[in-house]
Design a protein around this motif. Structure first.
Motif, PDB file in Angstrom:
ATOM      1  N   VAL A   1       0.875  -1.172   0.000  1.00 30.21           N
ATOM      2  CA  VAL A   1       0.000   0.000   0.000  1.00 30.21           C
ATOM      3  C   VAL A   1       0.911   1.221   0.000  1.00 30.21           C
ATOM      4  O   VAL A   1       2.122   1.094   0.236  1.00 30.21           O
ATOM      5  N   PRO A   2       0.386   2.397  -0.254  1.00 33.07           N
ATOM      6  CA  PRO A   2       1.245   3.583  -0.221  1.00 33.07           C
ATOM      7  C   PRO A   2       1.997   3.707   1.111  1.00 33.07           C
ATOM      8  O   PRO A   2       1.392   3.642   2.177  1.00 33.07           O
ATOM      9  N   GLY A   3       3.311   3.827   1.041  1.00 35.83           N
ATOM     10  CA  GLY A   3       4.125   3.995   2.242  1.00 35.83           C
ATOM     11  C   GLY A   3       4.704   2.725   2.811  1.00 35.83           C
ATOM     12  O   GLY A   3       5.494   2.771   3.749  1.00 35.83           O
TER      13      GLY A   3
ATOM     14  N   LEU B   1      -5.258  -2.469  10.254  1.00 29.24           N
ATOM     15  CA  LEU B   1      -5.333  -1.180   9.586  1.00 29.24           C
ATOM     16  C   LEU B   1      -4.083  -0.341   9.851  1.00 29.24           C
ATOM     17  O   LEU B   1      -3.394  -0.519  10.862  1.00 29.24           O
ATOM     18  N   ARG B   2      -3.806   0.550   8.957  1.00 28.30           N
ATOM     19  CA  ARG B   2      -2.642   1.431   9.037  1.00 28.30           C
ATOM     20  C   ARG B   2      -2.538   2.070  10.433  1.00 28.30           C
ATOM     21  O   ARG B   2      -3.480   2.678  10.930  1.00 28.30           O
ATOM     22  N   GLY B   3      -1.367   1.875  11.073  1.00 29.38           N
ATOM     23  CA  GLY B   3      -1.153   2.442  12.404  1.00 29.38           C
ATOM     24  C   GLY B   3      -1.550   1.537  13.546  1.00 29.38           C
ATOM     25  O   GLY B   3      -1.531   1.958  14.702  1.00 29.38           O
ATOM     26  N   ARG B   4      -1.865   0.252  13.259  1.00 28.57           N
ATOM     27  CA  ARG B   4      -2.264  -0.705  14.294  1.00 28.57           C
ATOM     28  C   ARG B   4      -1.628  -2.064  14.039  1.00 28.57           C
ATOM     29  O   ARG B   4      -1.327  -2.426  12.908  1.00 28.57           O
TER      30      ARG B   4
ATOM     31  N   LEU C   1       3.345   1.669   9.648  1.00 27.17           N
ATOM     32  CA  LEU C   1       3.003   2.338   8.398  1.00 27.17           C
ATOM     33  C   LEU C   1       2.749   3.817   8.669  1.00 27.17           C
ATOM     34  O   LEU C   1       2.011   4.172   9.588  1.00 27.17           O
ATOM     35  N   PRO C   2       3.333   4.694   7.876  1.00 28.12           N
ATOM     36  CA  PRO C   2       3.149   6.127   8.118  1.00 28.12           C
ATOM     37  C   PRO C   2       1.791   6.616   7.638  1.00 28.12           C
ATOM     38  O   PRO C   2       1.068   5.903   6.933  1.00 28.12           O
TER      39      PRO C   2
ATOM     40  N   HIS D   1      -7.846   4.646   4.969  1.00 30.69           N
ATOM     41  CA  HIS D   1      -8.116   3.225   5.216  1.00 30.69           C
ATOM     42  C   HIS D   1      -8.982   2.641   4.095  1.00 30.69           C
ATOM     43  O   HIS D   1      -8.753   1.506   3.648  1.00 30.69           O
ATOM     44  N   ALA D   2      -9.979   3.398   3.648  1.00 29.96           N
ATOM     45  CA  ALA D   2     -10.847   2.915   2.577  1.00 29.96           C
ATOM     46  C   ALA D   2     -10.035   2.640   1.314  1.00 29.96           C
ATOM     47  O   ALA D   2     -10.231   1.610   0.645  1.00 29.96           O
TER      48      ALA D   2
END
Length: 323
Positions: free
Chosen positions: A28-30, A79-82, A88-89, A97-98
């Motif tokens: 995913v991006p990042g 999810l991003r950040g968990r 993930l930044p 997230h979507a």
């Protein structure tokens, strides 16, 4: 995309075992998003994409996977950040997230999916449906996704903390060992009488660092950003712009197992939902957490997912009533 097999966990009842799952890394991006996948017995079976709550991780869906029993494939990202996506930044936010979910579906090459989400994950699922309507065949919201007007005055951090309480405060805490973190959660009133290997694996996945300074994997910036974003009209109003009908399952009790849940008949009436677009159903005897990690709640959620996936030969969900 990389794949790592994981062994299943022993269930609370000795005659059952949580299905083994795979760990995937999806670009995913990042960076890469960590994804847990419980494969179906039939490789051609429908796929369910399941999104967790604001400070949770993908293993919160393990008990639902158990009740799905290999009849569909369940895909549950951190999810991003968990969880294992904790590094993930940003940018964070529900729209990010979507879009990550669209990347997951594309990377897995599974076509369209049954989309579901719990708590903040339900808001994310609703916005994913709005932003990427081609991704889904059905939508199930679990104790989330329907917002209410925000009172004027409170600081956003205070408002978020007032809703998710200890889940927010623990992000600034450290723990000397895994047993201390287990004890912290076992003291949570929502889990009284509902502790199981599923819950233990889910909360242990959250820990990062080294003893004696273990901490939650959740990015405080991500939680703050997502929590505030969830209150805005774009996200909270997504449930009124859905491209297809959805079902909302709501828990009888709240985050601290208090009698007042996030939803009740009166609150849902004031939400002014289109009954042709969102059907709401109470899941009695559950609180905000046990609706997916408790045995009865997970059973009901799994039955609704199987029905949404069009799996033949599954009986209708029990312990629910239409609203």
């Amino acid at each position: 995309m990389t794949r790592t097999p994981r062994n299943g966990m022993t269930a609370a009842r000795q005659d059952t075992v949580v299905p083994a799952h795979e760990e995937l890394d999806v670009p995913v991006p990042g960076g890469k998003l960590a994804v847990s996948r419980w494969p179906a017995d039939d490789p051609g079976a429908p796929v369910v994409l399941a999104l967790h709550g604001i400070t949770a991780n993908g293993l919160s869906w393990a008990r639902v996977a158990h009740h799905l029993a290999g009849r569909v494939t369940l895909v549950a990202p951190d999810l991003r950040g968990r969880g294992r996506s904790g590094r993930l930044p940003g940018p964070y936010g529900i729209a990010a997230h979507a879009d990550d979910m669209a990347a997951v579906v594309d990377a897995l090459g599974v076509g369209r999916v049954v989309l579901t989400g719990h708590s903040m994950g339900a808001f994310t699922a609703a916005l994913t449906a709005v932003r990427h309507p081609h991704l889904l065949t059905a939508l199930l919201l679990v104790d989330g996704g329907v917002g209410f007007p925000v009172p004027a005055g409170p600081d956003p951090d205070e408002l978020i903390t007032s809703v998710i309480g200890p889940a927010m405060r623990r992000l600034s805490m450290t723990f000397p060992d895994r047993e201390a973190y287990r004890a912290f959660w076992q003291g949570h009133p929502a889990f009284a009488g509902s502790w199981s290997p599923w819950v233990d694996a889910y909360i242990q996945r959250d820990l990062v660092g080294e003893e004696p300074e273990l901490r939650s994997s959740c990015s405080l910036e991500a939680v703050r950003t997502d929590g505030v974003d969830q209150l805005g009209e774009e996200v909270s109003g997504a449930v009124r712009r859905l491209p297809r009908p959805a079902v909302l399952l709501w828990a009888e009790r709240g985050l601290m197992d208090e009698p007042q849940g996030l939803y009740d008949d009166q609150r849902l009436a004031t939400a002014d939902l289109d009954p042709g677009l969102v059907r709401t159903r109470l899941v009695p005897g559950t609180n905000h957490y046990t609706i997916i990690v408790g045995d009865e709640g997970a059973w009901v959620v799994a039955r609704h997912l199987l029905a949404a996936a069009g799996v033949a030969g599954t009986e209708g969900p029990r312990a629910t009533r239409s609203r």
